[in-house]
Motif scaffolding. Sequence first.
Motif, PDB file in Angstrom:
ATOM      1  N   UNK A  45      14.094   5.311  16.520  1.00  0.00           N
ATOM      2  CA  UNK A  45      15.535   5.212  16.264  1.00  0.00           C
ATOM      3  C   UNK A  45      15.813   5.104  14.774  1.00  0.00           C
ATOM      4  N   UNK A  46      16.916   5.670  14.342  1.00  0.00           N
ATOM      5  CA  UNK A  46      17.315   5.617  12.936  1.00  0.00           C
ATOM      6  C   UNK A  46      18.719   5.034  12.830  1.00  0.00           C
ATOM      7  N   UNK A  47      19.067   4.586  11.627  1.00  0.00           N
ATOM      8  CA  UNK A  47      20.409   4.090  11.345  1.00  0.00           C
ATOM      9  C   UNK A  47      21.151   5.096  10.481  1.00  0.00           C
ATOM     10  N   UNK A  48      22.413   5.270  10.746  1.00  0.00           N
ATOM     11  CA  UNK A  48      23.275   6.167   9.961  1.00  0.00           C
ATOM     12  C   UNK A  48      22.735   7.588   9.907  1.00  0.00           C
ATOM     13  N   UNK A  49      21.917   7.977  10.889  1.00  0.00           N
ATOM     14  CA  UNK A  49      21.442   9.355  10.973  1.00  0.00           C
ATOM     15  C   UNK A  49      20.472   9.766   9.885  1.00  0.00           C
ATOM     16  N   UNK A  50      19.842   8.802   9.179  1.00  0.00           N
ATOM     17  CA  UNK A  50      18.970   9.126   8.048  1.00  0.00           C
ATOM     18  C   UNK A  50      17.614   8.446   8.226  1.00  0.00           C
ATOM     19  N   UNK A  51      16.537   9.193   7.946  1.00  0.00           N
ATOM     20  CA  UNK A  51      15.175   8.651   7.985  1.00  0.00           C
ATOM     21  C   UNK A  51      14.501   9.010   6.662  1.00  0.00           C
ATOM     22  N   UNK A  52      14.134   7.996   5.897  1.00  0.00           N
ATOM     23  CA  UNK A  52      13.478   8.232   4.606  1.00  0.00           C
ATOM     24  C   UNK A  52      11.976   8.103   4.768  1.00  0.00           C
ATOM     25  N   UNK A  53      11.267   9.161   4.403  1.00  0.00           N
ATOM     26  CA  UNK A  53       9.815   9.196   4.530  1.00  0.00           C
ATOM     27  C   UNK A  53       9.179   8.852   3.184  1.00  0.00           C
ATOM     28  N   UNK A  54       8.679   7.637   3.070  1.00  0.00           N
ATOM     29  CA  UNK A  54       8.015   7.193   1.836  1.00  0.00           C
ATOM     30  C   UNK A  54       6.525   7.511   1.908  1.00  0.00           C
ATOM     31  N   UNK A  55       6.044   8.176   0.882  1.00  0.00           N
ATOM     32  CA  UNK A  55       4.626   8.516   0.798  1.00  0.00           C
ATOM     33  C   UNK A  55       4.059   8.053  -0.557  1.00  0.00           C
ATOM     34  N   UNK A  56       2.753   7.886  -0.600  1.00  0.00           N
ATOM     35  CA  UNK A  56       2.069   7.705  -1.898  1.00  0.00           C
ATOM     36  C   UNK A  56       1.800   9.074  -2.475  1.00  0.00           C
ATOM     37  N   UNK A  57       1.575   9.156  -3.771  1.00  0.00           N
ATOM     38  CA  UNK A  57       1.323  10.423  -4.447  1.00  0.00           C
ATOM     39  C   UNK A  57      -0.125  10.824  -4.185  1.00  0.00           C
ATOM     40  N   UNK A  58      -0.306  11.785  -3.283  1.00  0.00           N
ATOM     41  CA  UNK A  58      -1.649  12.140  -2.845  1.00  0.00           C
ATOM     42  C   UNK A  58      -2.552  12.613  -3.974  1.00  0.00           C
ATOM     43  N   UNK A  59      -1.995  13.359  -4.918  1.00  0.00           N
ATOM     44  CA  UNK A  59      -2.814  13.966  -5.974  1.00  0.00           C
ATOM     45  C   UNK A  59      -3.333  12.957  -6.987  1.00  0.00           C
ATOM     46  N   UNK A  60      -2.704  11.785  -7.054  1.00  0.00           N
ATOM     47  CA  UNK A  60      -3.107  10.812  -8.077  1.00  0.00           C
ATOM     48  C   UNK A  60      -3.663   9.519  -7.509  1.00  0.00           C
ATOM     49  N   UNK A  61      -3.565   9.312  -6.192  1.00  0.00           N
ATOM     50  CA  UNK A  61      -3.971   8.016  -5.651  1.00  0.00           C
ATOM     51  C   UNK A  61      -5.463   7.757  -5.843  1.00  0.00           C
ATOM     52  N   UNK A  62      -6.306   8.782  -5.666  1.00  0.00           N
ATOM     53  CA  UNK A  62      -7.742   8.579  -5.840  1.00  0.00           C
ATOM     54  C   UNK A  62      -8.102   8.293  -7.286  1.00  0.00           C
ATOM     55  N   UNK A  63      -7.407   8.994  -8.199  1.00  0.00           N
ATOM     56  CA  UNK A  63      -7.706   8.785  -9.615  1.00  0.00           C
ATOM     57  C   UNK A  63      -7.154   7.463 -10.121  1.00  0.00           C
ATOM     58  N   UNK A  64      -6.015   7.048  -9.611  1.00  0.00           N
ATOM     59  CA  UNK A  64      -5.364   5.848 -10.137  1.00  0.00           C
ATOM     60  C   UNK A  64      -5.860   4.569  -9.487  1.00  0.00           C
ATOM     61  N   UNK A  65      -6.444   4.702  -8.288  1.00  0.00           N
ATOM     62  CA  UNK A  65      -6.841   3.521  -7.540  1.00  0.00           C
ATOM     63  C   UNK A  65      -8.352   3.337  -7.613  1.00  0.00           C
ATOM     64  N   UNK A  66      -8.795   2.215  -8.127  1.00  0.00           N
ATOM     65  CA  UNK A  66     -10.221   1.918  -8.272  1.00  0.00           C
ATOM     66  C   UNK A  66     -10.580   0.695  -7.439  1.00  0.00           C
ATOM     67  N   UNK A  67     -11.602   0.836  -6.629  1.00  0.00           N
ATOM     68  CA  UNK A  67     -12.102  -0.249  -5.801  1.00  0.00           C
ATOM     69  C   UNK A  67     -13.618  -0.314  -5.965  1.00  0.00           C
ATOM     70  N   UNK A  68     -14.152  -1.480  -6.212  1.00  0.00           N
ATOM     71  CA  UNK A  68     -15.597  -1.647  -6.408  1.00  0.00           C
ATOM     72  C   UNK A  68     -16.205  -2.488  -5.300  1.00  0.00           C
ATOM     73  N   UNK A  69     -17.483  -2.255  -5.072  1.00  0.00           N
ATOM     74  CA  UNK A  69     -18.244  -3.039  -4.104  1.00  0.00           C
ATOM     75  C   UNK A  69     -19.234  -3.931  -4.850  1.00  0.00           C
ATOM     76  N   UNK A  70     -19.163  -5.243  -4.648  1.00  0.00           N
ATOM     77  CA  UNK A  70     -20.072  -6.216  -5.263  1.00  0.00           C
ATOM     78  C   UNK A  70     -20.150  -6.053  -6.775  1.00  0.00           C
ATOM     79  N   UNK A  71     -19.082  -6.426  -7.494  1.00  0.00           N
ATOM     80  CA  UNK A  71     -19.128  -6.345  -8.965  1.00  0.00           C
ATOM     81  C   UNK A  71     -20.330  -7.110  -9.510  1.00  0.00           C
ATOM     82  N   UNK A  72     -20.975  -6.561 -10.539  1.00  0.00           N
ATOM     83  CA  UNK A  72     -22.186  -7.144 -11.113  1.00  0.00           C
ATOM     84  C   UNK A  72     -21.839  -8.310 -12.022  1.00  0.00           C
ATOM     85  N   UNK A  73     -22.521  -9.427 -11.792  1.00  0.00           N
ATOM     86  CA  UNK A  73     -22.393 -10.617 -12.631  1.00  0.00           C
ATOM     87  C   UNK A  73     -20.944 -11.018 -12.841  1.00  0.00           C
TER      88      UNK A  73
END
Length: 319
Positions: A45-73
């Motif tokens: 169901x939507x309100x006022x007949x409008x549905x806004x589709x929010x997405x992340x920027x697919x082309x930059x998410x991998x480059x901009x997002x850094x996640x590490x496993x077991x940081x050293x020291x």
Amino acid sequence: MSEDIEVRRTLNEQAARQLANATKTRAQWSGITPRWLVSFLPWTPVEAGIYRLNRVVESTIDAATEVRCSPINDADLPETFVPYEENPREYSLNAVTTVLDVQTRVSDLYSHPIDQIQEQLRLLIEKVKEKQEYELINNAEYGLLANAAKRQRIKTRKGAPTPDDLDELISKVWKEPAFFLAHPKAIAAFGRECTKRGVPPPTVNLFGTPFLTWRGLPLVPSDKLAFTGEDKKGGGGKTNILLLRTGEKKQGVIGLFQPGVPGEVSPSLSVRFMGINRKAIASYLISLYCSAAVLTEDAIGVLEDVEVNHYFDYDKKTA
């Protein structure tokens, strides 16, 4: 008096029928289909007949997002964020609509045993719902075919839809796919290809109806998937087979509707009396508000150039 003249001793059937009441059916229309797509899609169901589709920027998410496993020291932890689209797409509900005109003299005098206005409304609502399914597939703005990404489109290897083709389509929508959508002729063509290979597709019962399946996914029929290049006799031509993932939680395909519209007789479907003009014609407005959204690109895949007129001679060893 001639001896050839037959003396009738009983009431004839034609005369007797004048005193008999025929049992009448409601108006039958062969254009009514099960409209399985509407049943299989989850609706949001939507309100006022409008549905806004929010997405992340697919082309930059991998480059901009850094996640590490077991940081050293004592290394610094990565600092990052997830970028959003600054101008997200908005879907507005579209109206599938028509106006019914009924001469009041007709509805006053000829509404027993079947109410003329209700019968006219019933048939037109069916027509509107048929158009709804057509638009969900073919609409240039929100239709499933128009919103399938280029990288999610593949072509058949040899024209006829084979098990290999559908397997390749599954590889495009591999994250919890829900169902295939195809024209009944395309499903029949796929069945022939499976039978020829000795792997007839199993069936599953859904909504009280048997559906062919492949890899556990039902092949849902819809005659709203068009053919291109058909000849005048309905032969030849090519169509498409779709594979969908559905639901908001799975970032799939969803239908959109607005509950509580004025004159609502079913979700997002309204019937409103418009008045009677000076020619004693009563008018009724029928409106069905709907749209669809593909939440992520990999929620839908399309198998293109599907040919449905390839048959086998099973009495021969080769086709």
